[in-house]
Design a protein around this motif. Structure first.
Motif, PDB file in Angstrom:
ATOM      1  N   ALA A  98       3.104   5.900  -5.829  1.00  0.00           N
ATOM      2  CA  ALA A  98       2.896   5.915  -7.276  1.00  0.00           C
ATOM      3  C   ALA A  98       1.630   6.678  -7.646  1.00  0.00           C
ATOM      4  O   ALA A  98       1.535   7.261  -8.738  1.00  0.00           O
ATOM      5  N   ALA A  99       0.652   6.721  -6.721  1.00  0.00           N
ATOM      6  CA  ALA A  99      -0.632   7.363  -7.013  1.00  0.00           C
ATOM      7  C   ALA A  99      -0.480   8.841  -7.313  1.00  0.00           C
ATOM      8  O   ALA A  99      -1.244   9.412  -8.100  1.00  0.00           O
ATOM      9  N   ARG A 100       0.517   9.485  -6.723  1.00  0.00           N
ATOM     10  CA  ARG A 100       0.715  10.916  -6.965  1.00  0.00           C
ATOM     11  C   ARG A 100       0.968  11.179  -8.451  1.00  0.00           C
ATOM     12  O   ARG A 100       0.481  12.149  -9.022  1.00  0.00           O
ATOM     13  N   THR A 159      -7.484  12.384  -6.940  1.00  0.00           N
ATOM     14  CA  THR A 159      -7.172  13.051  -8.197  1.00  0.00           C
ATOM     15  C   THR A 159      -6.279  14.246  -7.933  1.00  0.00           C
ATOM     16  O   THR A 159      -6.307  14.834  -6.851  1.00  0.00           O
ATOM     17  N   GLY A 160      -5.482  14.611  -8.937  1.00  0.00           N
ATOM     18  CA  GLY A 160      -4.624  15.783  -8.803  1.00  0.00           C
ATOM     19  C   GLY A 160      -3.349  15.482  -8.056  1.00  0.00           C
ATOM     20  O   GLY A 160      -3.189  14.424  -7.438  1.00  0.00           O
ATOM     21  N   SER A 161      -2.425  16.434  -8.080  1.00  0.00           N
ATOM     22  CA  SER A 161      -1.117  16.199  -7.487  1.00  0.00           C
ATOM     23  C   SER A 161      -1.162  16.109  -5.967  1.00  0.00           C
ATOM     24  O   SER A 161      -0.299  15.513  -5.348  1.00  0.00           O
ATOM     25  N   ASP A 162      -2.195  16.699  -5.349  1.00  0.00           N
ATOM     26  CA  ASP A 162      -2.278  16.645  -3.892  1.00  0.00           C
ATOM     27  C   ASP A 162      -3.055  15.425  -3.410  1.00  0.00           C
ATOM     28  O   ASP A 162      -3.187  15.196  -2.214  1.00  0.00           O
ATOM     29  N   ILE A 163      -3.586  14.599  -4.328  1.00  0.00           N
ATOM     30  CA  ILE A 163      -4.348  13.396  -4.004  1.00  0.00           C
ATOM     31  C   ILE A 163      -5.425  13.714  -2.968  1.00  0.00           C
ATOM     32  O   ILE A 163      -5.530  13.069  -1.938  1.00  0.00           O
ATOM     33  N   VAL A 214       0.819  -1.211   0.000  1.00  0.00           N
ATOM     34  CA  VAL A 214       0.000   0.000   0.000  1.00  0.00           C
ATOM     35  C   VAL A 214       0.855   1.264   0.000  1.00  0.00           C
ATOM     36  O   VAL A 214       0.572   2.196  -0.769  1.00  0.00           O
ATOM     37  N   PRO A 215       1.930   1.354   0.809  1.00  0.00           N
ATOM     38  CA  PRO A 215       2.750   2.575   0.754  1.00  0.00           C
ATOM     39  C   PRO A 215       3.326   2.829  -0.641  1.00  0.00           C
ATOM     40  O   PRO A 215       3.346   3.968  -1.119  1.00  0.00           O
TER      41      PRO A 215
END
Length: 284
Positions: free
Chosen positions: A214-216, A251-255, A208-209
């Motif tokens: 990667a989600a960013r 969504t977006g860079s700040d998630i 998860v970490p």
């Protein structure tokens, strides 16, 4: 009068329950065993099951026992009371989930009850547990290796590790799942093949970490969906309801997180179905 063979299932939150993989396996397995001519009893925890679930099979008996609902003690305490009860009933076989219940296998053996143990993963190596809990699991594994009649592995890697560390072999039964319909529903606000999805318990061993890091970058071009829970407490998303997992789309860079809906646990996002082979193997 036909006397059916009896099986007791020990070591999960009960039937029908929706907490994790073992619970999903039992939810699928118990009715199949009943179909195959078994008298099935599932040991359960108070408040962990849904008696009004429309998919509940009335042929499956649910026996609730007592225990301490604490992260480090729940499996041990509920496993003890379930094993004591099953030892008095003397079923033809007991399917035991989790090596933490290895402490209670001598009780079942003394009662003449053969046991089939699904060992799950290598709990004593997991970062979620402290040093004491790791020792408890390791000792439970040793006792499982000594007292279990047969073992079940859902991974070839786990099977090899048990052969190397405990000199025990067993039955390999891989994960499975329901057949999916050709057209799957899509949550409002999402696009077909337009998002990245993680379905997992929110613990480090499930990567998860790494996924969140990667989600960013992924979120620059796609929605990111997380479905899961942290189990006992923690800062991660909890189950809002035992049958429905909260979905958060980043969504977006700040998630930034926005709740967009729910997906029922029964939608086969992450099923672990072991099959009737569990009973078939130990009958022979």
């Amino acid at each position: 009068m036909i006397i059916l063979p009896t099986v007791a299932i020990i070591g999960t939150r009960g039937y029908p329950s929706y907490y994790g993989g073992f619970e999903t396996a039992v939810r699928k397995l118990a009715p199949h065993l009943a179909d195959a001519g078994w008298d099935v009893t599932v040991y359960s925890r108070p408040g962990a099951t849904y008696s009004d679930d429309p998919d509940r099979d009335p042929r499956v008996e649910v026996v609730e026992t007592r225990g301490w609902e604490k992260k480090s003690l729940s499996t041990l305490t509920y496993g003890l009371t379930s094993a004591v009860h099953a030892s008095r009933r003397k079923p033809d076989v007991a399917l035991v989930m989790n090596v933490a219940n290895g402490y209670w296998l001598p009780l079942l053996r003394r009662a003449g009850v053969p046991t089939l143990v699904n060992v799950d993963g290598v709990e004593w190596d997991r970062a979620k547990w402290g040093a004491t809990a790791k020792r408890v699991f390791r000792t439970g594994a040793r006792l499982t290796a000594r007292y279990a009649t047969r073992l079940v592995f859902d991974s070839k890697v786990i099977e090899r590790r048990w052969a190397r560390e405990f000199d025990r072999d067993g039955i390999f039964i891989p994960y499975g799942g329901d057949t999916l319909p050709e057209v799957l529903p899509i949550e409002p606000g999402l696009r077909h093949r337009g998002y990245a999805l993680l379905v997992a318990r929110f613990v480090p061993e499930n990567s998860v970490p790494q996924f969140l890091r990667a989600a960013r970058e992924i979120a620059q071009h796609h929605d990111v969906v997380l479905v899961g829970s942290s189990g006992y407490g923690g800062n991660s998303t909890r189950w809002r309801h035992a049958c429905h997992a909260q979905i958060r789309v980043f969504t977006g860079s700040d998630i930034s997180a926005t709740t967009v809906g729910y997906i029922a646990c029964g939608s086969t996002l992450a099923l672990t179905f072991m099959g009737i082979a569990l009973a078939a193997q130990i009958r022979h």
